[in-house]
Design an enzyme around this catalytic site. Structure first.
Site, PDB file in Angstrom:
ATOM      1  CD  GLU A  33      -2.974   0.995   0.520  1.00 48.30           C
ATOM      2  OE1 GLU A  33      -2.497   1.933   0.083  1.00 48.30           O
ATOM      3  OE2 GLU A  33      -4.322   0.930   0.317  1.00 48.30           O
ATOM      4  CG  ASN A 131      -7.038   3.832   4.435  1.00 52.81           C
ATOM      5  OD1 ASN A 131      -6.609   3.901   3.362  1.00 52.81           O
ATOM      6  ND2 ASN A 131      -7.219   2.150   4.934  1.00 52.81           N
ATOM      7  CD  GLU A 155      -5.287  -4.354   6.511  1.00 55.59           C
ATOM      8  OE1 GLU A 155      -5.566  -3.138   6.515  1.00 55.59           O
ATOM      9  OE2 GLU A 155      -5.693  -4.977   5.619  1.00 55.59           O
ATOM     10  CG  ASN A 189      -9.672   3.142   1.147  1.00 54.97           C
ATOM     11  OD1 ASN A 189      -8.281   3.600   1.093  1.00 54.97           O
ATOM     12  ND2 ASN A 189      -9.813   1.972   1.637  1.00 54.97           N
ATOM     13  CG  ASP A 243      -7.452   0.833  -1.317  1.00 51.78           C
ATOM     14  OD1 ASP A 243      -6.911   2.037  -0.370  1.00 51.78           O
ATOM     15  OD2 ASP A 243      -6.916  -0.108  -0.738  1.00 51.78           O
TER      16      ASP A 243
END
Length: 314
Positions: A33, A131, A155, A189, A243
Site C-alpha cells: 500500500e 488510512n 492490519e 479511503n 482504494d
C-alpha cells in the site's frame, strides 16, 4: 505476450504506451500500500501493512534484494516496525507524512528521522485508523479515517471505535487543529485533489465488508480552501472497489480496482484499464518525468510507463 491494456474509450490510446510492459518489481508483501515517489532522492517508499514495515525501492542501482523482474533495482527496509503504516504522501517541504493504523494517528517524519504526531484524536477521542492522506498547496493535510486498522489484529490492533463516524479530516497548517470535513461515508479511503485543487475526490470502499455499499468515488467542491460542498458520485467501478488513486495533469483519474487500474476522464467516463494479476490497492506517478505508474497490488510492486504525467508533488 498478452497486452495488459483494455481500451474502452478511444481517448485511452493517447494515455498509454502500447509497447510498454507491466513490470513486477518486487514480490514478498502481505498487503502492499501507500506508494509515494521522492523525486529529489530518486526512490519510492511504500507500505507493507501486515508485515509492519515500509520499504524503499530505488530503480537501477545495483543488486536486487527480493524477487522481481528488474535485476538492476534495489529494495530495502525503510522503517520497521512501522506502526502498521498505510497511506503516505509528502508535505510542502518534502517531508514524509504517514497514516499509521497501529497507533491510530497521522505522523510526519522530520529531516533527522524523528516523528512528529500531527493528529491522533478528534474531540478528545482516538481516531479510528487513518488510512490515506494528501497535502494541499496551502499546507493543510487531509486524511481519511475508516476502521480497517481496528477491525482485527492483522492490519493493526483490534479495538472498538471511539468515533461515532468514519470521516475525512483536515489539519490546519497554522494551528494544527483537526476538523471533520465529511462524515457520511461507510468507509472513506483514498483521496486526491484535482490539479487546480477546486475539487476533492474520495473513495468509498465500504463494499469490503458490506456488499450493499456502492463501489464508487465521490467528488466534492472545495469552498474557501477548507470546506467541502456539493458532494456527488464521480464514477462507479465495475470490478472490485476503489482504494487509492491519483490524477494526472489533464484531470484524468487513475484508480485501484479489483482487476487492475481503471482510468476515468474528468467527466467520469471510463476510458480503459491496465490489467494487473493481483488486486490493486494503490498507485502513484513517479520517475524523472512523472510518467511511470507505480502500482501496489497485494503481494507485489508493479510499474508501467504511460504517456500521462502525474500531478506534481513536493
Amino acid at each position: 505476450m498478452t497486452s495488459p491494456y483494455e481500451i474502452i474509450d478511444p481517448r485511452f490510446r493517447n494515455l498509454i504506451v502500447p509497447s510498454a510492459a507491466l513490470e513486477e518489481l518486487f514480490s514478498g508483501c502481505r498487503w502492499a500500500e501507500g506508494p509515494v515517489w521522492f523525486a529529489d532522492l530518486g526512490c519510492l517508499l511504500f507500505s507493507d501493512i501486515p508485515n509492519e514495515r515500509m520499504l524503499r525501492y530505488v530503480p537501477e542501482t545495483g543488486a536486487q534484494a527480493g524477487t522481481g523482474s528488474n535485476p538492476g533495482a534495489a529494495i530495502s527496509v525503510f522503517r520497521a516496525p512501522s506502526g502498521f503504516a498505510n497511506g503516505n504522501t509528502r508535505d510542502r517541504e518534502g517531508r514524509l507524512v504517514t497514516c499509521e493504523h497501529g497507533e491510530r494517528r497521522v505522523t510526519r517524519t522530520e529531516a533527522d528521522g524523528s516523528l512528529t504526531v500531527l493528529a491522533s484524536h478528534f474531540e478528545g477521542k482516538r481516531l479510528n485508523s487513518p488510512n490515506d492522506v494528501v497535502v494541499k498547496s496551502d499546507g493543510s493535510i487531509w486524511f481519511s479515517d475508516p476502521t480497517y486498522g481496528i477491525l482485527s489484529d492483522y492490519e493493526g490492533y483490534k479495538a472498538e471505535p471511539e468515533q461515532a463516524a468514519r470521516r475525512v479530516y483536515r489539519i490546519d497548517p497554522q494551528t494544527g487543529e483537526v476538523s471533520a470535513v465529511v462524515d457520511d461515508f461507510t468507509q472513506p479511503n483514498g483521496l486526491a485533489f484535482s490539479p487546480d485543487e477546486r475539487r476533492l475526490y474520495i473513495a468509498e470502499s465500504g463494499a469490503s465488508h458490506d456488499a450493499s455499499v456502492p463501489s464508487q468515488i465521490r467528488v466534492f467542491d472545495v469552498v474557501d480552501g477548507y470546506r467541502l460542498e456539493n458532494g456527488r458520485v464521480f464514477c462507479e467501478l465495475d470490478c472490485g472497489l476503489p482504494d487509492g488513486f491519483r490524477l494526472d495533469t489533464d484531470g484524468n483519474l487513475w484508480t485501484s480496482a479489483g482487476d487492475g487500474v481503471h482510468c476515468f476522464a474528468p467527466d467520469g467516463t471510463l476510458l480503459g484499464k491496465i490489467r494487473v494479476p493481483q488486486t490493486v490497492a494503490n498507485l502513484t506517478f513517479g520517475g524523472p518525468r512523472r510518467n511511470r505508474l507505480f502500482i501496489t497490488a497485494t503481494r507485489s510492486l508493479y510499474a508501467v510507463h504511460v504517456t500521462a504525467t502525474g500531478v506534481q508533488m513536493p
